[in-house]
Design an enzyme around this catalytic site. Structure first.
Site, PDB file in Angstrom:
ATOM      1  N   GLY A 109     -72.722  21.267 -45.985  1.00  0.00           N
ATOM      2  CA  GLY A 109     -73.335  19.968 -45.689  1.00  0.00           C
ATOM      3  C   GLY A 109     -74.245  20.022 -44.469  1.00  0.00           C
ATOM      4  N   ASP A 120     -67.028  12.985 -45.267  1.00  0.00           N
ATOM      5  CA  ASP A 120     -65.589  13.022 -45.580  1.00  0.00           C
ATOM      6  C   ASP A 120     -65.118  14.455 -45.396  1.00  0.00           C
ATOM      7  OD1 ASP A 120     -63.049  12.740 -46.575  1.00  0.00           O
ATOM      8  OD2 ASP A 120     -63.676  12.533 -48.665  1.00  0.00           O
TER       9      ASP A 120
HETATM   10  N1  SAM Z   1     -60.056  12.868 -46.283  1.00  0.00           N
HETATM   11  C1  SAM Z   1     -59.611  14.154 -46.016  1.00  0.00           C
HETATM   12  C2  SAM Z   1     -58.945  14.329 -44.686  1.00  0.00           C
HETATM   13  O1  SAM Z   1     -59.431  13.784 -43.685  1.00  0.00           O
HETATM   14  O2  SAM Z   1     -57.901  14.983 -44.655  1.00  0.00           O
HETATM   15  C3  SAM Z   1     -60.669  15.137 -46.262  1.00  0.00           C
HETATM   16  C4  SAM Z   1     -60.803  15.305 -47.725  1.00  0.00           C
HETATM   17  S1  SAM Z   1     -61.958  16.367 -48.415  1.00  0.00           S
HETATM   18  C5  SAM Z   1     -60.876  17.329 -49.393  1.00  0.00           C
HETATM   19  C6  SAM Z   1     -62.601  17.420 -47.171  1.00  0.00           C
HETATM   20  C7  SAM Z   1     -63.559  18.451 -47.742  1.00  0.00           C
HETATM   21  O3  SAM Z   1     -64.540  18.817 -46.781  1.00  0.00           O
HETATM   22  C8  SAM Z   1     -62.902  19.770 -48.178  1.00  0.00           C
HETATM   23  O4  SAM Z   1     -62.906  19.846 -49.575  1.00  0.00           O
HETATM   24  C9  SAM Z   1     -63.755  20.857 -47.520  1.00  0.00           C
HETATM   25  O5  SAM Z   1     -63.972  21.972 -48.362  1.00  0.00           O
HETATM   26  C10 SAM Z   1     -65.035  20.084 -47.206  1.00  0.00           C
HETATM   27  N2  SAM Z   1     -65.855  20.662 -46.141  1.00  0.00           N
HETATM   28  C11 SAM Z   1     -65.457  21.196 -44.968  1.00  0.00           C
HETATM   29  N3  SAM Z   1     -66.514  21.638 -44.266  1.00  0.00           N
HETATM   30  C12 SAM Z   1     -67.631  21.363 -45.008  1.00  0.00           C
HETATM   31  C13 SAM Z   1     -69.034  21.579 -44.825  1.00  0.00           C
HETATM   32  N4  SAM Z   1     -69.502  22.164 -43.727  1.00  0.00           N
HETATM   33  N5  SAM Z   1     -69.874  21.167 -45.799  1.00  0.00           N
HETATM   34  C14 SAM Z   1     -69.411  20.554 -46.926  1.00  0.00           C
HETATM   35  N6  SAM Z   1     -68.093  20.342 -47.155  1.00  0.00           N
HETATM   36  C15 SAM Z   1     -67.219  20.731 -46.210  1.00  0.00           C
END
Ligand code: SAM
Length: 275
Positions: A138, A155
């Site tokens: 992201g 998120d």
């Molecule tokens: N609501 C949740 C919490 O606070 O525990 C978070 C849920 S969601 C599953 C978080 C997602 O962010 C994960 O699937 C992870 O792979 C993704 N993520 C982490 N770093 C990221 C990045 N740099 N770019 C895109 N996605 C990312």
């Protein structure tokens, strides 16, 4: 014999859930990923041993991160979601019929695949025709787009591993550039009980970039401390002054126009974090 999942919610606190069954477990290139069925919260998505979402309480977090921001903007058409591989935020965003395009950028494609298979009630909108799923970082994505999105929803996982940069001032600057002239963003910003310094630092960073900066709260039982914070940075619209009479009618269980307003009323100990 009983089996328990335990998460270290701070260095001095552990929370435990009795496991009925481990449904799935793997190590992806980014993290350890598991889906377990718990006695208290039903199916639960776990990344690197940290609870992400559960079928029992997910509605609070997903409704509150999506609808406060989307109802603050008078006419959001193009929305970017970063992270959120379980699909819960996508499900809430597509409830807004005026939103024409949802770009969902998740770094770990396995979170999406596994959520589609084992958490259908959360991931059910990932195949919606208005949704484009991109497997990418992201941080990189926002750097590549200028003046594009009306609303950006971050998120993310906790600020460790690939999510660290999603909590940086540099990233918020790129987010501002990726937003349209009247755009706004919202990010989950952790627990006011356990992440005080992080919340204070983010508020300052966001206020340096965005004319309107606000913190709001929601109660999420499975997150550390049970009380969770969200930060909005906005170029024009103030979420606290949003006109509730023009809010979209939404099928929700936690969010409502009154809850929208009330969520910005902060107890003094949280207010103190913003000084
Ligand atoms: N609501 C949740 C919490 O606070 O525990 C978070 C849920 S969601 C599953 C978080 C997602 O962010 C994960 O699937 C992870 O792979 C993704 N993520 C982490 N770093 C990221 C990045 N740099 N770019 C895109 N996605 C990312």
């Amino acid at each position: 014999m009983e089996f328990w999942f335990t998460e270290d919610q701070s260095k001095d606190l552990r929370i435990g859930c009795r496991i009925l069954e481990t449904i799935h477990s793997e190590t992806t290139p980014f993290q350890k990923l598991a889906v377990i069925n718990t006695a208290q919260f039903g199916r639960m998505l776990v990344l690197d041993n940290v609870i992400q979402t559960t079928v029992k309480d997910e509605f609070v977090y997903h409704e509150m991160i999506a609808h406060v921001a989307l109802n603050t903007h008078p006419n959001p058409k193009k929305v970017l979601i970063i992270g959120g591989g379980d699909g819960g935020v996508v499900r809430e965003v597509v409830k807004h019929t005026g939103v024409e395009k949802v770009v969902h950028v998740e770094i770990d494609g396995r979170v999406i695949e596994v959520s589609k298979k084992y958490l259908p009630e959360i991931s059910c909108a990932l195949d919606n025709p208005r949704v484009e799923v991109i497997i990418d970082d992201g941080i990189k994505h926002v750097q590549e787009y200028k003046d594009t999105y009306d609303v950006i929803i971050i998120d993310s996982t906790d600020p460790v591993g690939p999510a660290v940069g999603l909590f940086s001032a540099e990233f918020y600057r790129s987010v501002s550039e990726a937003l349209t002239q009247d755009g706004l963003f919202v990010a989950q910003t952790e627990s006011p009980f356990y992440n005080e310094e992080l919340i204070t630092r983010i508020q300052k960073d966001v206020a340096d970039i965005f004319p309107v900066t606000s913190l709001y709260l929601a109660c999420v039982p499975t997150y550390p401390g049970g009380l969770w914070s969200f930060t909005i940075g906005s170029k024009i619209y103030d979420p606290q002054k949003a006109d509730t009479t023009r809010f979209s009618e939404l099928a929700t269980r936690y969010y409502s126009p009154v809850v929208h307003k009330a969520s910005f009323v902060l107890p003094p100990f949280v207010q103190n974090l913003l000084k």
